[in-house]
Write a protein that holds these residues in place. Structure first.
Motif, mmCIF file in Angstrom:
data_model
loop_
_atom_site.group_PDB
_atom_site.id
_atom_site.type_symbol
_atom_site.label_atom_id
_atom_site.label_comp_id
_atom_site.label_asym_id
_atom_site.label_seq_id
_atom_site.Cartn_x
_atom_site.Cartn_y
_atom_site.Cartn_z
ATOM 1 N N VAL A 166 2.173 16.124 3.654
ATOM 2 C CA VAL A 166 2.399 14.776 2.938
ATOM 3 C C VAL A 166 2.870 14.888 1.854
ATOM 4 O O VAL A 166 2.504 15.666 0.927
ATOM 5 N N SER A 167 4.096 14.239 1.078
ATOM 6 C CA SER A 167 4.612 14.310 -0.206
ATOM 7 C C SER A 167 3.757 13.402 -1.157
ATOM 8 O O SER A 167 2.858 12.671 -0.718
ATOM 9 N N ARG A 168 4.033 13.657 -2.475
ATOM 10 C CA ARG A 168 3.109 13.067 -3.370
ATOM 11 C C ARG A 168 3.144 11.428 -3.275
ATOM 12 O O ARG A 168 2.152 10.904 -3.293
ATOM 13 N N ARG A 169 4.164 11.037 -3.016
ATOM 14 C CA ARG A 169 4.500 9.518 -2.930
ATOM 15 C C ARG A 169 5.313 9.474 -1.483
ATOM 16 O O ARG A 169 6.361 9.615 -1.672
ATOM 17 N N VAL A 218 0.756 -1.163 -0.140
ATOM 18 C CA VAL A 218 0.029 0.008 -0.120
ATOM 19 C C VAL A 218 0.809 1.105 -0.170
ATOM 20 O O VAL A 218 1.854 1.224 0.798
ATOM 21 N N ILE A 219 0.635 2.119 -0.967
ATOM 22 C CA ILE A 219 1.380 3.477 -0.985
ATOM 23 C C ILE A 219 0.482 4.398 -0.539
ATOM 24 O O ILE A 219 -0.737 4.637 -0.821
ATOM 25 N N LEU A 220 1.092 5.429 0.445
ATOM 26 C CA LEU A 220 0.425 6.531 0.998
ATOM 27 C C LEU A 220 1.199 7.906 0.494
ATOM 28 O O LEU A 220 2.267 7.804 0.506
ATOM 29 N N GLY A 221 0.253 8.831 0.284
ATOM 30 C CA GLY A 221 0.853 9.821 -0.484
ATOM 31 C C GLY A 221 -0.278 10.991 -0.763
ATOM 32 O O GLY A 221 -1.461 10.657 -0.830
ATOM 33 N N ARG A 222 0.128 12.129 -1.090
ATOM 34 C CA ARG A 222 -0.966 13.279 -1.362
ATOM 35 C C ARG A 222 -1.409 12.822 -3.173
ATOM 36 O O ARG A 222 -2.360 13.643 -3.430
ATOM 37 N N SER A 223 -0.673 12.183 -3.708
ATOM 38 C CA SER A 223 -1.040 11.900 -5.193
ATOM 39 C C SER A 223 -2.369 11.211 -5.366
ATOM 40 O O SER A 223 -2.485 9.993 -4.381
ATOM 41 N N PRO A 224 -3.518 11.628 -6.292
ATOM 42 C CA PRO A 224 -4.651 10.487 -6.236
ATOM 43 C C PRO A 224 -4.365 9.270 -6.660
ATOM 44 O O PRO A 224 -4.985 8.372 -6.882
ATOM 45 N N SER A 225 -3.253 9.032 -7.477
ATOM 46 C CA SER A 225 -3.077 7.696 -7.875
ATOM 47 C C SER A 225 -2.376 6.649 -6.692
ATOM 48 O O SER A 225 -2.074 5.786 -6.634
ATOM 49 N N CYS A 226 -2.137 7.155 -5.443
ATOM 50 C CA CYS A 226 -1.516 6.389 -4.438
ATOM 51 C C CYS A 226 -2.904 5.646 -4.193
ATOM 52 O O CYS A 226 -4.217 5.792 -4.072
ATOM 53 N N ASP A 227 -2.504 4.350 -3.403
ATOM 54 C CA ASP A 227 -3.411 3.355 -2.775
ATOM 55 C C ASP A 227 -4.516 4.278 -1.818
ATOM 56 O O ASP A 227 -5.717 3.957 -1.591
ATOM 57 N N ILE A 228 -3.562 5.118 -0.786
ATOM 58 C CA ILE A 228 -4.398 5.776 0.215
ATOM 59 C C ILE A 228 -4.004 7.211 -0.068
ATOM 60 O O ILE A 228 -2.938 7.707 0.405
#
Length: 574
Positions: free
Chosen positions: A39-42, A22-32
């Motif tokens: 928060v960074s993009r990834r 699971v990837i957490l980040g600010r990018s809409p492409s992240c899992d969460i």
């Protein structure tokens, strides 16, 4: 199956099962995806490999924290571990030990509503009701008030009190049935020195006591008729319950204060100009009274810092300081202000009004509160009550401080602030001056911010050349103190222990004016960060490892920022 439960942050309440990663980040492409500027993009990766959960930071600018410690490399997650990403706390759950089944046991199914099984009369009912009331208290003041109320109800007393202090003197914390009480010293000694619950005719006393410690206060009750041994037992049990509840609330409040950067610590205001001294005097007078305070002015002028200063020097300084940012989404603001009911897998949340009981509630950007929320808040404030966790309303004692960009009368006339809410916060109004109106304080503030960064890195702060000092004083500072803070911190990172010439200042400061296109504070800070990275790369002649060392960040973090800002790295020979 292992899962992640988000306890706080913009996606609080979300539960996500982990099959592989699971990837957490600010990018809409992240899992969460997390809508959080911290928060960074990834930002971070959590993965299950060979049955073991591991978390790693993906070169984020603010880092990933596991159980309170920032990780430098991949870390193994154990059941119950907490991962902090920006404002989001993630709880790692192991594979569940329980599951739903269709299995049926022999015999008849007997159902009965829970409320019918709970004690309704007698000593059991009294202690049960008191336990619920004390466990749901959200502040120290509320614990003491509820303890006094439950004691009066449980032993049928005319007067009851929860008192803090020692045998030399008591601080009245909560009294019901009278304005004040007078407690015989012999009862107090028995409770505080020998941990005894005493009764003498119509007087009753027991210690406030938590596990592993000495009594820190007493419960006291009186009435014309003599108390019984049963009443004595009820008082002793309530003293222990209230002591444990008081200690738990205090520990929770201290933890929250340390985790939010020490909001409860005394705030410091820096400046010597006449305008600044006038503002500080207004703030000091406001701190000494009980009225609501409105701090208005431009963004970046330190309104929240001034609110913290008022609280820390007020009679409520030992009480909670609760801050609600009204610029969040309407749903988030409503949940913070009024609380949240429980749902499957999501515990209830107490309202900010309840959590601020006995202390101060700060409403940041009060004009951003949606109209229907503002109307409800105004009604609660006017009646001095808050939504109770168990339903209904709870009396509260809260001091209100609001921040906004203009005087409340102006905001009401523009339709930006509800008129009833404006009345509820009416009190002392203080303007938070723009930095351009306090030009003599610019060098002092620069030195303050630069020295703080230098001390953290165990280096000497930079000094300003005469021309640089002059340009700082001439600049209009559209981002106010926050913009100056960003400039000072950047120069402290790049030029610790050396003199900063005028040519090293940001271009807009050198030009002595405001940038052509007005920018938000966030954009200004990003520009300062981009300039700092460019300057470090130039000084390091394109060597990223050296540039990262100059900036005091890791190489992966530097690579991430170079990518974010689309910087071109040119390596130059000596």
């Amino acid at each position: 199956m292992p899962a992640l439960l988000l306890l706080s942050g913009p996606a609080a309440g979300l539960r996500r099962e982990v099959t592989s990663e699971v990837i957490l980040g600010r990018s809409p492409s992240c899992d969460i995806p997390l809508e959080d500027s911290k928060v960074s993009r990834r930002h971070a990766r959590i993965a299950i490999e060979e049955g073991t959960a591991r978390v790693s930071d993906l070169g984020s600018r603010n880092g990933t924290i596991v159980n309170g410690e920032k990780i430098e490399a991949e870390a193994v997650l154990l059941p119950g571990d907490r991962v902090q990403v920006g404002d989001t706390t993630v709880l790692y759950e192991p594979p569940t030990r329980a599951a739903l089944t269709e299995r049926e046991e022999p015999g008849d199914l007997e159902n009965q509503p829970v409320e019918e099984l709970l004690p309704a009369v007698g000593p059991e009912a009294s202690l049960y009701g008191a336990g619920v009331a004390l466990l749901s208290a959200t502040s120290e003041a509320m614990v003491l008030r509820r303890a006094a109320e439950e004691l009066a109800r449980g032993v049928s007393a005319d007067k009851a009190a929860a008192l803090l202090g020692g045998t030399e003197g008591l601080l009245t914390a909560a009294v019901v049935g009278a304005e004040q009480v007078e407690v015989p010293r012999s009862l107090v000694r028995g409770a505080l020195e020998r941990k005894e619950a005493s009764r003498k005719g119509g007087l009753l006393c027991a210690p406030l006591l938590a596990s592993g410690g000495a009594p820190f206060g007493i419960l006291y009750a009186e009435r014309p008729e003599p108390f019984t041994a049963d009443a004595q037992r009820v008082c002793a049990a309530l003293g222990r319950l209230a002591g444990e509840a008081f200690a738990a609330v205090r520990a929770r409040n201290e933890h929250e204060a340390s985790s939010d950067g020490g909001q409860k610590s005394a705030a410091a205001l820096v400046g010597t100009s006449r305008q600044f001294r006038k503002t500080v005097e207004q703030i000091r007078r406001a701190a000494a009274v009980h009225e609501s305070v409105v701090l208005w002015g431009e963004n970046g002028t330190g309104r929240l810092l001034k609110a913290q200063y008022i609280h820390s020097r007020s009679p409520r300084a030992l009480g909670p300081l609760v801050v609600v940012d009204c610029r969040k989404t309407a749903v988030q603001v409503e949940e913070e202000l009024f609380g949240r009911a429980s749902a499957a897998g999501v515990p209830p949340a107490s309202s900010a009004l309840l959590r601020a009981d006995g202390g101060t509630l700060v409403l940041r950007q009060i004009e951003a509160i949606p109209r229907h929320t503002a109307e409800r808040l105004a009604r609660l404030l006017s009646r001095k009550v808050a939504p109770a966790r168990a339903g209904g309303e709870e009396p509260i004692d809260v001091r209100l401080i609001a921040t906004c960009h203009a005087p409340t009368a102006t905001l009401v006339s523009r339709g930006e602030l509800d008129a009833e809410l404006s009345k509820a916060v009416q009190g002392v109004e203080i303007e938070s001056l723009a930095l351009r109106d306090m030009k003599p304080d610019v060098p002092l503030l620069f030195e303050h911010f630069a020295a703080r960064v230098a001390r953290a890195r165990r280096k000497e702060p930079p000094t300003l050349s005469p021309d640089a000092r002059r340009l700082l004083g001439e600049y209009a500072w559209p981002g106010n103190v926050e913009e100056l803070k960003g400039v000072a911190e950047r120069l402290a990172l790049l030029y610790a222990g050396t003199e900063v010439p005028a040519l090293k200042l940001p271009p807009e400061v050198q030009e002595g004016g405001v940038p052509e296109a007005p920018k938000t504070l966030a954009q200004m800070i990003q520009r300062l960060e981009r300039d700092a990275i460019s300057e470090a790369l130039r000084e390091a002649r394109g060597k990223k490892i050296k540039a990262a060392a100059i900036l005091g960040i890791s190489r992966p973090t530097l690579d991430k920022k170079i990518e974010d800002y689309q910087l071109v790295v040119e390596k130059r020979r000596l």
